[in-house]
Design a protein around this motif. Structure first.
Motif, PDB file in Angstrom:
ATOM      1  N   PHE A   1     -70.998  -1.619 -41.697  1.00 17.91           N
ATOM      2  CA  PHE A   1     -69.749  -1.507 -41.990  1.00 17.91           C
ATOM      3  C   PHE A   1     -69.127  -2.402 -39.623  1.00 17.91           C
TER       4      PHE A   1
ATOM      5  N   GLU B   1     -64.274   3.750 -41.301  1.00 18.66           N
ATOM      6  CA  GLU B   1     -65.105   3.037 -42.384  1.00 18.66           C
ATOM      7  C   GLU B   1     -66.191   3.353 -42.999  1.00 18.66           C
TER       8      GLU B   1
ATOM      9  N   THR C   1     -65.760   7.128 -43.192  1.00 24.84           N
ATOM     10  CA  THR C   1     -65.760   7.590 -44.747  1.00 24.84           C
ATOM     11  C   THR C   1     -67.088   7.807 -45.314  1.00 24.84           C
TER      12      THR C   1
ATOM     13  N   VAL D   1     -64.374   4.719 -50.882  1.00 31.56           N
ATOM     14  CA  VAL D   1     -64.580   4.460 -49.212  1.00 31.56           C
ATOM     15  C   VAL D   1     -62.712   3.059 -49.615  1.00 31.56           C
TER      16      VAL D   1
ATOM     17  N   ARG E   1     -59.556   3.505 -48.011  1.00 23.95           N
ATOM     18  CA  ARG E   1     -59.121   2.423 -46.926  1.00 23.95           C
ATOM     19  C   ARG E   1     -58.831   1.611 -47.477  1.00 23.95           C
ATOM     20  N   LYS E   2     -58.868   0.508 -49.029  1.00 21.44           N
ATOM     21  CA  LYS E   2     -58.701  -0.417 -49.269  1.00 21.44           C
ATOM     22  C   LYS E   2     -57.795  -0.607 -49.919  1.00 21.44           C
TER      23      LYS E   2
ATOM     24  N   SER F   1     -65.731  -5.587 -50.165  1.00 18.15           N
ATOM     25  CA  SER F   1     -64.834  -5.898 -49.979  1.00 18.15           C
ATOM     26  C   SER F   1     -63.538  -6.702 -50.428  1.00 18.15           C
TER      27      SER F   1
END
Length: 269
Positions: A6, A11, A14, A59, A63-64, A132
């Protein structure tokens, strides 16, 4: 062995917190600006696959998706107001934890999970930034549709708030001559004049005609809140032992300082 990398500490943390069940199986490492979570026992790979997919999905959700949705709001739906964007993102979080009954939402999380499953299945090393980016490209159309549904909910909420504001304006500024109504919560709401006689539907219909207002003219008499809005008394006293009642909470919200809440045992009639 799984090795997940990461670029952002939060992130990585998490993910680590979502996946770690046995400390000895996973290790968290920091090296410069890279943050890694590694599975230390190769023999555990197959059993860990499901946990890795689940944790990566977690995640992405936390987060995204908010950042992706903000981009869609700004560049696809042309929202600019920061408060509006924030409220829409809050509604999405509510959707995520408590999907609304009866509302058909695009299956965004199904597509995200499917992409993660395929991505992880063929890799021992996972770069979360690459995952991602690929996931966003894969789900972008669905995400746009999903965001549209959240916007629809926001617009309904906004319209409802405008309606509540119009009710609040009425009860605070319309002089109907009614000083006090007592409201008893006992298998439904029953209204009483201050003299103790029940309020009738015919009286409410009469006040709708005598004190016309678009905010109350179409309200059904069977809705428990209608009499209070139509008669707009100077004060209401609610007698209820329920901690939560949506109609009573709405009345308290509309009447504000004009509303008093008492236990049923204090009902005077």
């Amino acid at each position: 062995m799984f090795d997940l990398s990461f670029s952002k500490r939060l992130e990585a943390e998490t993910f680590y917190n979502a996946i770690v069940s046995e400390q000895k199986l996973w290790v968290y490492e920091e090296s410069g600006k890279r943050f890694s979570v590694k599975l230390m026992h190769a023999s555990s790979r197959e059993s860990a696959y499901v946990d890795v997919v689940r944790a990566l999905h977690h995640v992405v959700r936390k987060r995204k998706i908010p950042a992706w949705m903000e981009g869609v709001l700004r560049f696809s739906y042309h929202f600019e107001d920061a408060d509006e964007i924030q409220r829409i993102l809050e509604i999405e979080q509510d959707f995520d934890s408590h999907p609304p009954a009866g509302l058909r939402l695009p299956p965004i999380h199904h597509y995200i999970k499917s992409f993660i499953q395929e991505y992880v299945h063929v890799r021992d090393t996972v770069l979360f930034d690459d995952l991602s980016a690929g996931c966003l490209a894969h789900v972008h159309r669905c995400l746009t549709d999903y965001t549209g549904k959240v916007i629809d909910e926001y617009k309904q909420e906004e319209s409802y708030q405008l309606l509540v504001d119009s009710w609040r304006h009425r009860v605070h500024h319309q002089d109907t001559g009614v000083q006090l109504l007592h409201i008893l919560d006992d298998h439904g709401l029953t209204y009483f004049h201050d003299e103790g006689n029940p309020l009738s539907d015919s009286e409410t219909r009469l006040y709708q005609k005598q004190y016309p207002d678009e905010a109350v003219s179409d309200l059904p008499l069977e809705w428990p809140v209608t009499p209070a809005l139509v008669h707009a008394p100077e004060e209401i006293i609610i007698y209820s032992d329920q901690a939560e009642n949506s109609n009573l909470e709405l009345l308290m919200n509309i009447f504000e300082e004009k509303a008093v809440w008492k236990p049923k045992s204090q009902f005077p009639f």
